[in-house]
Design an enzyme around this catalytic site. Structure first.
Site, PDB file in Angstrom:
ATOM      1  N   ASP A  92       0.749  -1.212   0.120  1.00 30.75           N
ATOM      2  CA  ASP A  92       0.091  -0.013   0.068  1.00 30.75           C
ATOM      3  C   ASP A  92       1.064   1.233  -0.019  1.00 30.75           C
ATOM      4  O   ASP A  92       2.019   1.051   0.480  1.00 30.75           O
ATOM      5  CB  ASP A  92      -0.797   0.122   1.247  1.00 30.75           C
ATOM      6  N   ASP A 265      -8.106  -7.154   0.338  1.00 32.15           N
ATOM      7  CA  ASP A 265      -7.235  -7.282   1.378  1.00 32.15           C
ATOM      8  C   ASP A 265      -8.008  -6.605   2.668  1.00 32.15           C
ATOM      9  O   ASP A 265      -8.871  -5.775   2.577  1.00 32.15           O
ATOM     10  CB  ASP A 265      -6.067  -6.487   1.271  1.00 32.15           C
ATOM     11  N   CYS A 303     -15.048 -27.009   8.191  1.00 32.36           N
ATOM     12  CA  CYS A 303     -13.785 -26.395   7.489  1.00 32.36           C
ATOM     13  C   CYS A 303     -12.610 -27.534   8.085  1.00 32.36           C
ATOM     14  O   CYS A 303     -12.928 -28.443   8.851  1.00 32.36           O
ATOM     15  CB  CYS A 303     -13.438 -25.335   8.576  1.00 32.36           C
ATOM     16  N   CYS A 305      -9.275 -26.901   7.942  1.00 31.37           N
ATOM     17  CA  CYS A 305      -7.992 -26.453   7.989  1.00 31.37           C
ATOM     18  C   CYS A 305      -7.338 -27.271   9.365  1.00 31.37           C
ATOM     19  O   CYS A 305      -7.928 -28.192   9.914  1.00 31.37           O
ATOM     20  CB  CYS A 305      -8.068 -25.110   8.635  1.00 31.37           C
ATOM     21  N   CYS A 308      -9.050 -26.908  12.587  1.00 32.84           N
ATOM     22  CA  CYS A 308     -10.427 -27.528  12.751  1.00 32.84           C
ATOM     23  C   CYS A 308     -10.510 -29.117  12.760  1.00 32.84           C
ATOM     24  O   CYS A 308     -11.272 -29.821  13.538  1.00 32.84           O
ATOM     25  CB  CYS A 308     -11.424 -27.282  11.614  1.00 32.84           C
ATOM     26  N   HIS A 334      -7.189 -20.242  11.271  1.00 38.38           N
ATOM     27  CA  HIS A 334      -8.504 -20.589  10.885  1.00 38.38           C
ATOM     28  C   HIS A 334      -9.001 -19.394  10.036  1.00 38.38           C
ATOM     29  O   HIS A 334      -9.496 -19.883   8.852  1.00 38.38           O
ATOM     30  CB  HIS A 334      -9.168 -20.981  11.907  1.00 38.38           C
TER      31      HIS A 334
END
Length: 371
Positions: A92, A265, A303, A305, A308, A334
């Site tokens: 940025d 973002d 989920c 991931c 999880c 997560h």
């Protein structure tokens, strides 16, 4: 070196499936970009970002200029080497951070004078110095230095800020010389439809490699943001990537993709994660709440991931209550995974001309929860 391929447009909604080529790899769009403001995504290691398939991360000119300084990063071999991140980076310009300083800064035609939030020292950013800093950092994508209007904002001020953004965009183009770094312009205009259209057209004529959409998600109601996206969508170059800046709640990602946005973002995923709030397919899970004290389900049963698959709500709640740093780490991991998988699903749905159904099913389960 930089090429954006528009691969498919969803027949249901007009959502876009694209591919952006950069010196550090290909970015499949639509994509969410985790934010590593100070050359780190808070609590998350670069190897973990690779695990969850983050394709690109964001870092910030303002913060890295103040600490540790762009010269040090350049001597280290550039931002990729400094932070051990092999994939693309977007920086940025620092414009939004300076805007956020409010009483600590003064905007003039030449640039912005401000006081450092770290030590109160006098600092100055101009379009030229922003370009110099970003080129030394060595990101794949640099953003033009812009003026972000607050909300609410009168039309006269919004126009002045928009026109200054356009003049500064031209100065950025002139100062930017690094061929292995793309420069994106930024559309401004506050919440005024005519100004937004004018800004989109003006910047399209300047032929940037890509375009940021700035000055939204600054406190306005979400429907107003969606209205601005709808207004400028026909004016944005079809063959260039579009980046909605600072937007990252699950519902806004869905709504943005439907309105032709390619890149997003936001710090939300890690910020709320550090406070014990987790994303889920059935809405948010505030894992610190007492009701999860003996809940041995994962944060989100749908989920897959690492968090999880291996930890329960009860355990993560215990970590937060005990003040253990692993709690915020697991919740942040997560949340980032959740958003990246959401975008992966969006890409597949667009390819199959069913993004409208995908969006509707997701939002129905969410119950339009506000983040």
């Amino acid at each position: 070196m930089f090429e954006f391929e528009l691969l498919h447009i969803d027949a249901q909604t007009g959502a876009r499936r694209g591919r952006l080529h950069t010196p550090h790899g290909v970015i499949e769009t639509p994509i969410f970009m985790p934010v590593g403001t100070q050359a780190t995504v808070k609590t998350i290691e670069p190897r973990e970002l690779l695990e969850i398939n983050a394709q690109i991360i964001l870092s910030n000119t303002y913060h890295l200029h103040l600490r540790p300084g762009e010269d040090l990063v350049e001597r280290a071999g550039g931002l990729h080497k400094f932070m051990n991140w092999p994939r693309p980076i977007l920086t940025d310009s620092g414009g939004f951070q300076v805007f956020s300083l409010a009483g600590l800064r003064k905007i003039k035609e030449d640039g912005v004078d401000f006081r450092s939030h770290i030590d109160g020292s006098r600092q100055r950013l101009t379009p030229e110095s922003s370009m110099m800093i970003q080129q030394k950092l060595g990101s794949d994508i640099a953003m033009a230095f812009d003026v972000c209007s607050p909300w609410p904002c009168d039309e006269k001020t919004a126009r002045e800020n928009m026109e200054r953004t356009h003049r500064w965009a031209a100065r950025c183009q002139k100062a930017h010389t690094r061929e292995d770094q793309a420069l994106f312009g930024i559309v401004q205009g506050s919440l005024y439809r005519d100004l937004r259209i004018e800004s989109a057209r003006h910047l399209a004529d300047m032929d940037f490699i890509g375009y940021g959409i700035g000055g939204l998600s600054v406190g306005e109601p979400k429907p107003m943001m969606y209205e601005m996206l709808e207004a400028i969508e026909p004016e944005m170059p079809r063959n260039k990537p579009r980046y909605l800046m600072g937007v990252g709640s699950p519902d806004c990602l869905m709504e943005g993709v439907m309105r032709g946005v390619d890149m997003f973002d936001c710090v939300l995923a890690t910020r709320v994660g550090r406070n014990g709030t987790c994303f889920g397919h059935d809405g948010r899970v505030v894992v610190r709440d007492a009701r999860y004290a003996e809940d041995f389900l994962p944060i989100d049963p749908d989920c897959d991931c690492y968090v999880c698959r291996n930890y329960s709500r009860a355990y993560i709640r215990h970590l937060f209550k005990a003040g253990e740093v692993l709690g915020p780490r697991l919740a942040s991991y997560h949340n980032l995974y959740f958003l990246l998988k959401l975008m992966e699903g969006a890409r597949k749905a667009i390819e199959e001309d069913r993004f409208g159904d995908y969006r509707r099913e997701f939002l129905d389960r969410q119950g339009y929860e506000k983040w």
